[in-house]
Design a protein around this motif. Structure first.
Motif, short mmCIF file in Angstrom:
data_model
loop_
_atom_site.label_atom_id
_atom_site.label_comp_id
_atom_site.label_asym_id
_atom_site.label_seq_id
_atom_site.Cartn_x
_atom_site.Cartn_y
_atom_site.Cartn_z
N HIS A 204 0.83 -1.21 0.00
CA HIS A 204 0.00 0.00 0.00
C HIS A 204 0.87 1.26 0.00
CE1 HIS A 204 -3.82 2.09 0.67
NE2 HIS A 204 -3.17 2.88 1.51
N GLY A 205 1.99 1.22 0.69
CA GLY A 205 2.86 2.38 0.75
C GLY A 205 3.74 2.56 -0.47
N LEU A 206 3.75 1.59 -1.37
CA LEU A 206 4.61 1.65 -2.55
C LEU A 206 3.85 1.93 -3.85
CD1 LEU A 206 6.91 -1.45 -1.90
CD2 LEU A 206 7.48 0.95 -1.50
N ASN B 177 -8.48 3.79 -14.07
CA ASN B 177 -8.57 3.27 -12.69
C ASN B 177 -7.24 2.74 -12.19
OD1 ASN B 177 -11.46 3.68 -12.67
ND2 ASN B 177 -11.60 1.88 -13.98
N GLY B 178 -6.13 3.35 -12.62
CA GLY B 178 -4.82 2.88 -12.21
C GLY B 178 -4.18 3.66 -11.09
N ILE B 179 -4.83 4.76 -10.66
CA ILE B 179 -4.28 5.59 -9.59
C ILE B 179 -5.40 5.95 -8.62
CG2 ILE B 179 -3.04 7.72 -9.00
CD1 ILE B 179 -2.16 7.84 -11.97
N ASP B 180 -5.18 5.68 -7.36
CA ASP B 180 -6.12 6.10 -6.32
C ASP B 180 -5.56 7.37 -5.69
OD1 ASP B 180 -7.61 6.52 -4.00
OD2 ASP B 180 -7.99 4.38 -3.72
N PHE B 181 -6.15 8.51 -6.04
CA PHE B 181 -5.65 9.79 -5.55
C PHE B 181 -6.05 10.07 -4.11
CE2 PHE B 181 -5.51 10.37 -10.17
CZ PHE B 181 -4.25 10.93 -10.33
N GLN B 182 -6.87 9.21 -3.51
CA GLN B 182 -7.34 9.40 -2.14
C GLN B 182 -6.60 8.51 -1.14
OE1 GLN B 182 -9.53 11.90 -1.88
NE2 GLN B 182 -9.48 12.01 -4.13
N LYS B 183 -5.77 7.61 -1.59
CA LYS B 183 -5.22 6.58 -0.71
C LYS B 183 -4.09 7.06 0.19
CE LYS B 183 -1.80 4.25 -1.80
NZ LYS B 183 -0.81 3.23 -2.17
N GLY B 184 -3.48 8.18 -0.12
CA GLY B 184 -2.33 8.60 0.66
C GLY B 184 -1.04 8.34 -0.07
N GLN C 232 -2.10 2.13 -6.21
CA GLN C 232 -3.46 1.64 -5.96
C GLN C 232 -3.66 1.33 -4.47
OE1 GLN C 232 -6.77 1.55 -6.41
NE2 GLN C 232 -6.23 1.18 -8.56
N ASP C 233 -4.92 1.44 -4.03
CA ASP C 233 -5.29 1.09 -2.65
C ASP C 233 -5.24 -0.42 -2.50
OD1 ASP C 233 -6.54 0.54 -0.23
OD2 ASP C 233 -8.06 2.08 -0.46
N VAL C 234 -4.33 -0.90 -1.66
CA VAL C 234 -4.17 -2.33 -1.44
C VAL C 234 -4.92 -2.78 -0.18
CG1 VAL C 234 -2.51 -4.22 -1.26
CG2 VAL C 234 -1.90 -2.15 -2.52
N MET C 235 -5.09 -1.87 0.76
CA MET C 235 -5.68 -2.25 2.04
C MET C 235 -7.14 -2.70 1.89
SD MET C 235 -3.17 -2.00 4.05
CE MET C 235 -4.03 -2.29 5.61
N THR C 236 -7.87 -2.13 0.95
CA THR C 236 -9.28 -2.47 0.78
C THR C 236 -9.51 -3.50 -0.32
OG1 THR C 236 -9.67 -0.64 -0.78
CG2 THR C 236 -9.99 -0.18 1.57
#
Length: 262
Positions: free
Chosen positions: A26-28, A169-176, A31-35
């Motif tokens: 998730h930190g690398l 849908n390749g970038i989650d701009f809300q994930k941090g 994409q949002d990996v946690m959800t």
């Protein structure tokens, strides 16, 4: 109508497992990996610190972690890079022999919808019965105007927004935070998107990779990437594609797909 099914020999799988697998990735990644649910699939990327594409990835959720569907010729490099970032995280990173299949033109059991675009069809990790070739799949992808990052971008050369990751849908701009986030977010936030990949159509064989796309005034409008008879992907300057264009003296026309306009 039965769907077409093909094996992608140019894709391979990396398994990232262990109790820290999801927060580690998730930190690398973009994409949002946690959800990401077990059985779910998302599209994303691993960027360089300046924000250029290093690897495009399909992330497959599993009970023990995440499987990464990546370009086969750069899988070992990804394993090495992830291992460098592991530090004290409780994760195991290993290549797997799992094959990657795609289907299109209908649905097939065991295939997950392609997270980029419904019209692309589905993907599957694991064996399936093929009735088409990878070249057939590439023709389908190109007809939809979707770039293949491994073919069209090159490592550490292209920004993900230029390859339309933000539209697919390749970038989650809300994930941090993620590697390369600052540049990626700034380009999107400021609207500083001057170039994008889009398909160009023409008569005859595809121009050579790198051939210049020129305006009527002989100004450089972009360059051809990869393609086939009658159609190719190109990296184009958005402010120079509205008028007549040529490549090697041949007329070409930009055919921006509907999903780029939405």
């Amino acid at each position: 109508m039965s769907p077409k099914i093909a094996r992608l020999e140019d894709r391979a799988v990396v398994a990232v497992t262990g109790p820290d697998a999801r927060p580690f990735l998730h930190g690398l990644l973009t994409q949002d990996v946690m959800t990401l649910a077990a059985g779910g699939v998302r599209f994303g990327a691993f960027l360089s610190p300046p924000g250029r594409l290093m690897w495009d990835l399909f992330l497959w959720g599993s009970e023990d972690g995440v499987r990464l569907d990546v370009a086969a010729d750069r899988r070992d490099a990804l394993v090495t890079k992830l291992t460098m970032h592991r530090l004290r995280a409780q994760v195991t990173i290993a290549a797997e022999a799992t094959p990657v299949f795609v289907c299109w033109g209908g649905t097939a059991e065991g295939f997950a919808p392609d997270p980029r675009l419904a019209a692309l069809g589905g993907r599957r990790l694991g064996e399936a019965e093929a009735n088409a070739t990878a070249d057939d799949w590439q023709a389908h992808r190109l007809a939809l105007g979707v770039a293949d990052p491994d073919r069209d971008c090159g490592m550490d050369r292209t920004y993900p927004i230029e390859a339309n990751f933000d539209l697919l849908n390749g970038i989650d701009f809300q994930k941090g935070c993620f590697v390369g986030q600052e540049t990626t977010s700034r380009m999107k936030r400021r609207g500083a998107i001057k170039t994008r990949m889009a398909p160009v159509a023409f008569e005859g064989p595809a121009p050579a990779e790198g051939a210049e796309v020129l305006t009527a005034a002989d100004l450089r409008a972009g360059q051809v990437l990869t393609g086939r008879e009658g159609r190719a992907m190109a990296l184009l300057r958005l402010d120079r594609i509205d008028g007549p264009l040529t490549v090697d003296g041949r007329p070409v026309r930009v055919e921006r797909p509907g999903w780029m306009e939405s």
